[in-house]
Motif scaffolding. Structure first.
Motif, PDB file in Angstrom:
ATOM      1  N   GLY A  53      31.650 -36.238  45.513  1.00  0.00           N
ATOM      2  CA  GLY A  53      32.564 -36.908  44.587  1.00  0.00           C
ATOM      3  C   GLY A  53      33.565 -37.775  45.329  1.00  0.00           C
ATOM      4  O   GLY A  53      33.843 -38.915  44.937  1.00  0.00           O
ATOM      5  N   GLU A  92      26.025 -32.922  38.627  1.00  0.00           N
ATOM      6  CA  GLU A  92      26.999 -32.869  37.529  1.00  0.00           C
ATOM      7  C   GLU A  92      28.405 -32.601  38.044  1.00  0.00           C
ATOM      8  O   GLU A  92      29.361 -33.281  37.653  1.00  0.00           O
ATOM      9  CB  GLU A  92      26.606 -31.787  36.519  1.00  0.00           C
ATOM     10  CG  GLU A  92      25.418 -32.154  35.666  1.00  0.00           C
ATOM     11  CD  GLU A  92      24.938 -31.024  34.768  1.00  0.00           C
ATOM     12  OE1 GLU A  92      24.273 -31.332  33.779  1.00  0.00           O
ATOM     13  OE2 GLU A  92      25.222 -29.833  35.062  1.00  0.00           O
ATOM     14  N   ARG A  95      29.784 -35.601  39.923  1.00  0.00           N
ATOM     15  CA  ARG A  95      30.215 -36.622  38.969  1.00  0.00           C
ATOM     16  C   ARG A  95      31.543 -36.236  38.322  1.00  0.00           C
ATOM     17  O   ARG A  95      32.424 -37.077  38.153  1.00  0.00           O
ATOM     18  CB  ARG A  95      29.143 -36.830  37.896  1.00  0.00           C
ATOM     19  CG  ARG A  95      27.911 -37.550  38.422  1.00  0.00           C
ATOM     20  CD  ARG A  95      26.836 -37.657  37.370  1.00  0.00           C
ATOM     21  NE  ARG A  95      25.667 -38.377  37.868  1.00  0.00           N
ATOM     22  CZ  ARG A  95      24.588 -38.614  37.139  1.00  0.00           C
ATOM     23  NH1 ARG A  95      24.522 -38.201  35.883  1.00  0.00           N
ATOM     24  NH2 ARG A  95      23.574 -39.264  37.663  1.00  0.00           N
ATOM     25  N   GLU A 114      32.869 -42.042  33.613  1.00  0.00           N
ATOM     26  CA  GLU A 114      31.581 -41.331  33.501  1.00  0.00           C
ATOM     27  C   GLU A 114      30.407 -42.285  33.686  1.00  0.00           C
ATOM     28  O   GLU A 114      29.411 -41.932  34.324  1.00  0.00           O
ATOM     29  CB  GLU A 114      31.489 -40.615  32.145  1.00  0.00           C
ATOM     30  CG  GLU A 114      32.371 -39.392  32.072  1.00  0.00           C
ATOM     31  CD  GLU A 114      32.467 -38.790  30.673  1.00  0.00           C
ATOM     32  OE1 GLU A 114      32.078 -39.466  29.671  1.00  0.00           O
ATOM     33  OE2 GLU A 114      32.952 -37.647  30.569  1.00  0.00           O
ATOM     34  N   ALA A 117      30.213 -43.013  37.369  1.00  0.00           N
ATOM     35  CA  ALA A 117      29.708 -41.830  38.081  1.00  0.00           C
ATOM     36  C   ALA A 117      28.202 -41.696  37.916  1.00  0.00           C
ATOM     37  O   ALA A 117      27.483 -41.396  38.876  1.00  0.00           O
ATOM     38  CB  ALA A 117      30.406 -40.570  37.572  1.00  0.00           C
ATOM     39  N   GLU A 118      27.720 -41.932  36.713  1.00  0.00           N
ATOM     40  CA  GLU A 118      26.279 -41.827  36.456  1.00  0.00           C
ATOM     41  C   GLU A 118      25.503 -42.858  37.266  1.00  0.00           C
ATOM     42  O   GLU A 118      24.405 -42.592  37.744  1.00  0.00           O
ATOM     43  CB  GLU A 118      26.015 -42.021  34.965  1.00  0.00           C
ATOM     44  CG  GLU A 118      24.594 -41.691  34.569  1.00  0.00           C
ATOM     45  CD  GLU A 118      24.377 -41.734  33.076  1.00  0.00           C
ATOM     46  OE1 GLU A 118      23.307 -42.238  32.663  1.00  0.00           O
ATOM     47  OE2 GLU A 118      25.263 -41.275  32.321  1.00  0.00           O
TER      48      GLU A 118
END
Length: 162
Positions: A53, A92, A95, A114, A117-118
């Motif tokens: 992250g 997950e 992210r 989001e 991040a994806e």
């Protein structure tokens, strides 16, 4: 028979309150005691997700929309985080960590963070590792199930960083 002293009722009462307080304190501390033994998958997921992250955040901060994809390599079968489910959880969590930082530090909306991040954080799932799963005893049906779990997170691109 207890001694007849004017102090006796007071000391009994005082000891009783002390005992109650110690009991309450002990019980309270049991709820906040640190976890001494954490399963390796849980520890590895937590620590690795922070790393991935943070790497994605730093890359995004420096390169914005041209940031390289962080493609998490799946470890050999039998090691921590080597199943499709483990890698899915790691992606997950990574992210989530990225989104949290982007929202807090860069004032991005959660939805926008989001989406970023994806796009930036995924995993690899290649034939070499699938063959290792076969050697560990996974049959075709098991491999298909593992692949289905991880499929939405697969990022294999020429810009990928392992």
């Amino acid at each position: 028979r207890p001694p007849r002293s004017t102090l006796f009722p007071y000391t009994t009462l005082f000891r009783s309150k002390q005992s109650d307080a110690m009991y309450f304190l002990t019980k309270s501390l049991q709820r906040v005691q640190p976890e001494m033994h954490v399963p390796v998958e849980e520890f590895a997921t937590e620590q690795s997700s922070k790393t991935f992250g943070n790497a994605a955040f730093e890359a995004y901060e420096r390169f914005k929309d041209n940031a390289p994809i962080i493609s998490i390599e799946n470890p050999p079968a039998g090691f921590a985080l080597s199943t499709g489910e483990d890698l899915k959880n790691l992606a997950e969590k990574s992210r989530e960590h990225f989104v949290e930082r982007l929202v807090q530090e860069k004032n991005k909306s959660k939805k926008a963070a989001e989406r970023i991040a994806e796009r930036l954080i995924g995993v690899t799932w290649d034939v070499g590792h699938i063959n290792m799963l076969r050697k560990q005893g996974f049959g075709e049906e098991g491999i298909i199930k593992e692949t289905e779990k991880i499929a939405p997170f697969i990022k294999q691109d020429r810009k990928s960083v392992v």
